[in-house]
Design a protein around this motif. Structure first.
Motif, mmCIF file in Angstrom:
data_model
loop_
_atom_site.group_PDB
_atom_site.id
_atom_site.type_symbol
_atom_site.label_atom_id
_atom_site.label_comp_id
_atom_site.label_asym_id
_atom_site.label_seq_id
_atom_site.Cartn_x
_atom_site.Cartn_y
_atom_site.Cartn_z
ATOM 1 N N HIS A 141 45.419 142.518 10.561
ATOM 2 C CA HIS A 141 45.031 142.019 9.268
ATOM 3 C C HIS A 141 46.119 140.952 8.794
ATOM 4 C CE1 HIS A 141 47.280 145.760 8.232
ATOM 5 N NE2 HIS A 141 47.850 145.185 7.044
ATOM 6 N N VAL A 149 47.947 139.412 5.108
ATOM 7 C CA VAL A 149 47.936 139.789 3.752
ATOM 8 C C VAL A 149 48.572 138.480 2.882
ATOM 9 C CG1 VAL A 149 48.748 140.855 1.876
ATOM 10 C CG2 VAL A 149 48.267 142.201 4.218
ATOM 11 N N HIS A 160 52.326 139.277 4.899
ATOM 12 C CA HIS A 160 52.787 139.864 6.184
ATOM 13 C C HIS A 160 51.430 139.680 7.031
ATOM 14 C CE1 HIS A 160 51.186 143.584 4.402
ATOM 15 N NE2 HIS A 160 50.720 143.950 5.667
ATOM 16 N N ALA A 190 49.681 142.001 10.421
ATOM 17 C CA ALA A 190 50.054 143.231 10.919
ATOM 18 C C ALA A 190 49.645 143.350 12.281
ATOM 19 C CB ALA A 190 49.264 143.949 10.302
ATOM 20 N N PHE A 215 57.155 148.393 8.653
ATOM 21 C CA PHE A 215 57.353 147.152 8.298
ATOM 22 C C PHE A 215 58.624 146.476 8.556
ATOM 23 C CE2 PHE A 215 54.137 149.654 6.227
ATOM 24 C CZ PHE A 215 53.088 148.341 6.056
ATOM 25 N N GLU A 238 54.174 143.556 9.827
ATOM 26 C CA GLU A 238 53.904 145.070 10.199
ATOM 27 C C GLU A 238 53.495 145.290 11.402
ATOM 28 O OE1 GLU A 238 50.779 146.523 7.653
ATOM 29 O OE2 GLU A 238 50.058 148.328 8.563
HETATM 30 FE FE FE2 Z 1 49.521 145.677 6.086
#
Ligand code: FE2
Length: 379
Positions: A185, A187, A268, A270, A334, A347
């Motif tokens: 994902h 963000v 961020h 991931a 993280f 992440e």
């Molecule tokens: Fe995340």
């Protein structure tokens, strides 16, 4: 309040007829950086990406240079300007290094453009075709939060190393991959009271559905707070959580980001792995710094999450966090910001059934971030 909808059920929420923007996956993520050559060395040497393609003076490009870094399905493009003026310079001047493009792989870039523009998207790039000896690619693009954009990439008639205009790279210097597989994902941080606006953008303009929402009661510590909603496309392959700052006794980590990034942007990425212990061990050995939680976290974590396959000792040693939802559990960690400005970080995530985002870790995590903010004098 949180509602978890497993991705396999999303298609029932967004009937196929209404999925006007079928996305095959993330095509690439492009960062505008001050010094792409040195950034490429960092992503290669520390993170285990390899340089697979390049465009610059040697390929006839006069104003900028791009390195394409790949590890399994993750493709990062690092772009720097070669001239004093222009959009790339302006972006770096305002934001420091950061994500400019989240490119989405589609079957039909023209239709993706038309459907999103029709629903209110702001145009970034009208559909255009680029060709070289390996075939042709159709691109189009729309704006999203801040100065970030989505480019739709239709590459079914192309078999080159990346995109037209790039030359393949195969240098003798190689690093061991670190087991990173794909982008789980990405963000976005947006300004005060802007989360709903951008969630509506993903719902209305791009046909996404909301998976989860966290309010300031979920995500607050003694001092700071944020709010977050997770938007997902129809097949669940693209997940974009959106954060906004919330009022607390001290400055929200999201506000700190907005101050230093000078606006909304990607907070961020991931990256998924099948073996987080191995991935994080290698990354730590190569100098990547992660947020740590107090040892006391591990005294009670198994009471909260129940039985897990891994030994707790290496998780504790590396600082890996654990959370569980109705469908399984996940392991995550993280990094500290990867830039001098406290803006973007990564992440690392390993999902073992769980489709959520580690809500149970938020408190421990944000307290860790606040310790860092305290050191920066930005809390
Ligand atoms: Fe995340």
């Amino acid at each position: 309040m949180s509602t978890n909808i497993p991705p396999q059920n999303l298609e029932k929420i967004i009937p196929e007829a209404e999925d006007f923007l079928p996305l095959l996956g993330t095509d690439y993520v492009e960062l505008y950086v001050g010094n792409a050559k040195q950034a490429a060395y960092y992503y290669q040497t520390a993170w285990g990406f390899q340089i697979v393609a390049y465009a610059g003076l040697e390929t006839g490009r006069k104003d900028s240079v791009s390195y394409v870094m790949q590890q399994d399905k993750i493709r990062l493009v690092l772009t720097s300007p070669l001239q004093p003026d222009g959009d790339i310079n302006d972006h770096i001047n305002a934001h420091g290094d950061g994500v400019k493009v989240i490119a989405l792989w589609v079957d039909d870039a023209t239709k993706s453009y038309e459907e999103t523009i029709k629903r209110g998207a702001k145009s970034y790039l009208e559909p255009k075709v680029e060709k070289d000896k390996n075939g042709s690619v159709i691109f189009s693009g729309i704006h999203t939060y801040g100065e970030t954009v989505h480019i739709f990439v239709e590459r079914k008639n192309y078999n080159g190393s990346f995109l037209p205009g790039y030359m393949p790279v195969n240098k003798p210097y190689k690093t061991e991959p670190t087991g990173l597989k794909f982008i789980d994902h990405m963000v976005g941080n947006v300004g005060w009271n802007e989360m709903n606006k951008w969630c509506e953008f993903y719902a209305k303009v791009m046909g996404f559905a909301q998976l989860v929402s966290f309010d300031d009661k979920d995500i607050s510590t003694e001092y700071t707070a944020l709010m977050s909603k997770v938007m997902s496309n129809g097949n669940g392959r693209i997940k974009f959580p959106i954060n906004e700052p919330a009022e607390g006794r001290k400055k929200s980590q999201i506000e700190e980001y907005i101050d230093f990034y000078n606006g909304a942007g990607v907070q961020h990425m991931a990256l998924a792995t099948d073996n987080i212990i191995e991935t994080v061990s290698i990354l730590q050995n190569r100098g990547i710094e992660f947020l740590t939680v107090p040892a006391s976290y591990y005294e009670t974590v198994l009471d909260r999450v129940g039985e897990i396959d891994e030994d707790l000792a290496p998780l504790k040693e590396l600082g890996i966090l654990i959370d569980r939802d109705d469908e399984g559990y996940l392991l995550q960690i993280f990094t500290k910001p990867i830039l001098d400005r406290p803006t973007m970080f990564f992440e690392i995530i390993q999902r073992k059934g769980a489709q959520s985002f580690g809500k149970g870790n938020f408190k421990a995590l944000f307290e860790a971030i606040e310790r860092e903010q305290q050191q920066r004098g930005t809390l």
